[in-house]
Design a protein around this motif. Structure first.
Motif, PDB file in Angstrom:
ATOM      1  N   SER A 221      36.970  42.824  47.407  1.00  0.00           N
ATOM      2  CA  SER A 221      37.075  42.500  48.613  1.00  0.00           C
ATOM      3  C   SER A 221      37.487  44.042  49.143  1.00  0.00           C
ATOM      4  CB  SER A 221      37.886  41.419  49.041  1.00  0.00           C
ATOM      5  OG  SER A 221      39.264  41.891  48.520  1.00  0.00           O
ATOM      6  N   PRO A 222      36.617  44.716  49.761  1.00  0.00           N
ATOM      7  CA  PRO A 222      36.982  46.023  50.224  1.00  0.00           C
ATOM      8  C   PRO A 222      37.861  46.047  51.583  1.00  0.00           C
ATOM      9  CG  PRO A 222      34.508  45.602  50.505  1.00  0.00           C
ATOM     10  CD  PRO A 222      35.221  44.630  49.815  1.00  0.00           C
ATOM     11  N   VAL A 223      38.948  46.901  51.584  1.00  0.00           N
ATOM     12  CA  VAL A 223      39.673  46.995  52.853  1.00  0.00           C
ATOM     13  C   VAL A 223      38.759  47.867  53.940  1.00  0.00           C
ATOM     14  CG1 VAL A 223      41.850  48.260  53.539  1.00  0.00           C
ATOM     15  CG2 VAL A 223      41.992  46.614  51.609  1.00  0.00           C
ATOM     16  N   LEU A 224      38.237  48.847  53.085  1.00  0.00           N
ATOM     17  CA  LEU A 224      37.670  49.763  53.971  1.00  0.00           C
ATOM     18  C   LEU A 224      36.012  49.370  54.132  1.00  0.00           C
ATOM     19  CD1 LEU A 224      38.825  53.512  52.688  1.00  0.00           C
ATOM     20  CD2 LEU A 224      39.569  52.118  54.732  1.00  0.00           C
ATOM     21  N   THR A 225      35.899  48.661  55.257  1.00  0.00           N
ATOM     22  CA  THR A 225      34.512  48.228  55.545  1.00  0.00           C
ATOM     23  C   THR A 225      33.660  49.392  56.013  1.00  0.00           C
ATOM     24  OG1 THR A 225      35.027  47.491  57.698  1.00  0.00           O
ATOM     25  CG2 THR A 225      35.292  45.998  55.919  1.00  0.00           C
ATOM     26  N   ASP A 226      32.505  49.237  55.793  1.00  0.00           N
ATOM     27  CA  ASP A 226      31.471  50.322  56.407  1.00  0.00           C
ATOM     28  C   ASP A 226      31.831  50.451  57.834  1.00  0.00           C
ATOM     29  OD1 ASP A 226      30.489  50.618  53.827  1.00  0.00           O
ATOM     30  OD2 ASP A 226      28.538  49.669  54.294  1.00  0.00           O
ATOM     31  N   ASP A 227      31.910  49.372  58.549  1.00  0.00           N
ATOM     32  CA  ASP A 227      32.028  49.714  60.007  1.00  0.00           C
ATOM     33  C   ASP A 227      33.555  50.301  60.185  1.00  0.00           C
ATOM     34  OD1 ASP A 227      29.734  48.226  60.457  1.00  0.00           O
ATOM     35  OD2 ASP A 227      30.790  46.146  60.940  1.00  0.00           O
ATOM     36  N   LEU A 228      34.419  50.051  59.450  1.00  0.00           N
ATOM     37  CA  LEU A 228      35.886  50.842  59.810  1.00  0.00           C
ATOM     38  C   LEU A 228      35.676  52.170  59.432  1.00  0.00           C
ATOM     39  CD1 LEU A 228      38.648  50.727  60.277  1.00  0.00           C
ATOM     40  CD2 LEU A 228      39.307  49.999  58.074  1.00  0.00           C
ATOM     41  N   LEU A 229      34.964  52.516  58.334  1.00  0.00           N
ATOM     42  CA  LEU A 229      34.841  53.744  58.170  1.00  0.00           C
ATOM     43  C   LEU A 229      33.988  54.527  59.062  1.00  0.00           C
ATOM     44  CD1 LEU A 229      34.012  53.592  54.323  1.00  0.00           C
ATOM     45  CD2 LEU A 229      36.163  54.649  55.364  1.00  0.00           C
ATOM     46  N   VAL A 230      32.779  54.064  59.578  1.00  0.00           N
ATOM     47  CA  VAL A 230      32.023  54.692  60.674  1.00  0.00           C
ATOM     48  C   VAL A 230      32.863  54.804  61.854  1.00  0.00           C
ATOM     49  CG1 VAL A 230      30.252  54.410  62.265  1.00  0.00           C
ATOM     50  CG2 VAL A 230      30.133  54.026  59.915  1.00  0.00           C
ATOM     51  N   ARG A 231      33.901  53.749  62.244  1.00  0.00           N
ATOM     52  CA  ARG A 231      34.611  54.030  63.548  1.00  0.00           C
ATOM     53  C   ARG A 231      35.781  55.127  63.207  1.00  0.00           C
ATOM     54  NH1 ARG A 231      34.415  48.546  63.312  1.00  0.00           N
ATOM     55  NH2 ARG A 231      36.573  48.307  62.514  1.00  0.00           N
ATOM     56  N   CYS A 232      36.329  55.270  62.240  1.00  0.00           N
ATOM     57  CA  CYS A 232      37.163  56.467  61.927  1.00  0.00           C
ATOM     58  C   CYS A 232      36.403  57.807  61.876  1.00  0.00           C
ATOM     59  CB  CYS A 232      37.739  56.344  60.391  1.00  0.00           C
ATOM     60  SG  CYS A 232      39.010  54.884  60.364  1.00  0.00           S
ATOM     61  N   HIS A 233      35.399  57.830  61.467  1.00  0.00           N
ATOM     62  CA  HIS A 233      34.318  59.006  61.406  1.00  0.00           C
ATOM     63  C   HIS A 233      34.020  59.354  62.995  1.00  0.00           C
ATOM     64  CE1 HIS A 233      31.411  62.042  60.675  1.00  0.00           C
ATOM     65  NE2 HIS A 233      30.692  61.379  61.228  1.00  0.00           N
ATOM     66  N   GLU A 234      33.694  58.647  63.738  1.00  0.00           N
ATOM     67  CA  GLU A 234      33.252  58.837  65.082  1.00  0.00           C
ATOM     68  C   GLU A 234      34.640  59.376  65.755  1.00  0.00           C
ATOM     69  OE1 GLU A 234      31.783  54.843  66.366  1.00  0.00           O
ATOM     70  OE2 GLU A 234      29.955  55.274  65.536  1.00  0.00           O
TER      71      GLU A 234
END
Length: 140
Positions: A8-21
């Motif tokens: 169960s990933p803590v770092l979802t793709d959506d979260l990673l994208v928001r951090c990147h943005e």
């Protein structure tokens, strides 16, 4: 059984994208990564190495490093900023698992939401850690 990043990933793709943005803005404005920190805290990222007995995920060093590399790919400064916290909680966790409770207070404070950091005040203080050739062998 310990939860792993794949379970169960803590770092979802959506979260990673928001951090990147947000990364470019943080860099451009020399801003503190407030939004990233709060989102990562809310997702449980700061509790990855914390033993499950303290409410953490109980991930191993390899598992935490995997997650840290994923974050670094999307938001390198944010990952770098959280390295100290993950390191201190990880060290305290390893000691605790080995029966040494001397840093249990670090685990308790991390479970309470506190963030740990370390800094070098003088040039050369990092040499001892970086050039360490220490080996620890478990003994009876």
């Amino acid at each position: 059984m310990t939860a792993t990043p794949l379970d169960s990933p803590v770092l979802t793709d959506d979260l990673l994208v928001r951090c990147h943005e947000r990364a470019a803005r943080y860099d451009r404005e020399h801003a503190f990564f407030t939004e990233d920190l709060e989102e990562l805290r809310g997702a449980g990222y700061l509790l990855l190495p914390l033993p499950t007995a303290f409410g953490g995920r109980g991930l191993t060093l390899a598992e935490v490093a995997h997650e840290q590399r994923r974050l670094a790919y999307f938001a390198p400064p944010t990952a770098h900023a959280l390295t100290s916290h993950l390191s201190w909680v990880g060290v305290a966790s390893e000691l605790w698992h080995g029966g040494d409770r001397s840093l249990a207070w670090v685990l308790e404070e991390a479970a309470a939401g506190h963030v740990f950091a370390v800094g070098y005040a003088e040039s050369g203080n990092d040499i001892l850690a970086l050039a360490s050739a220490t080996r620890a062998d478990r003994v009876d």
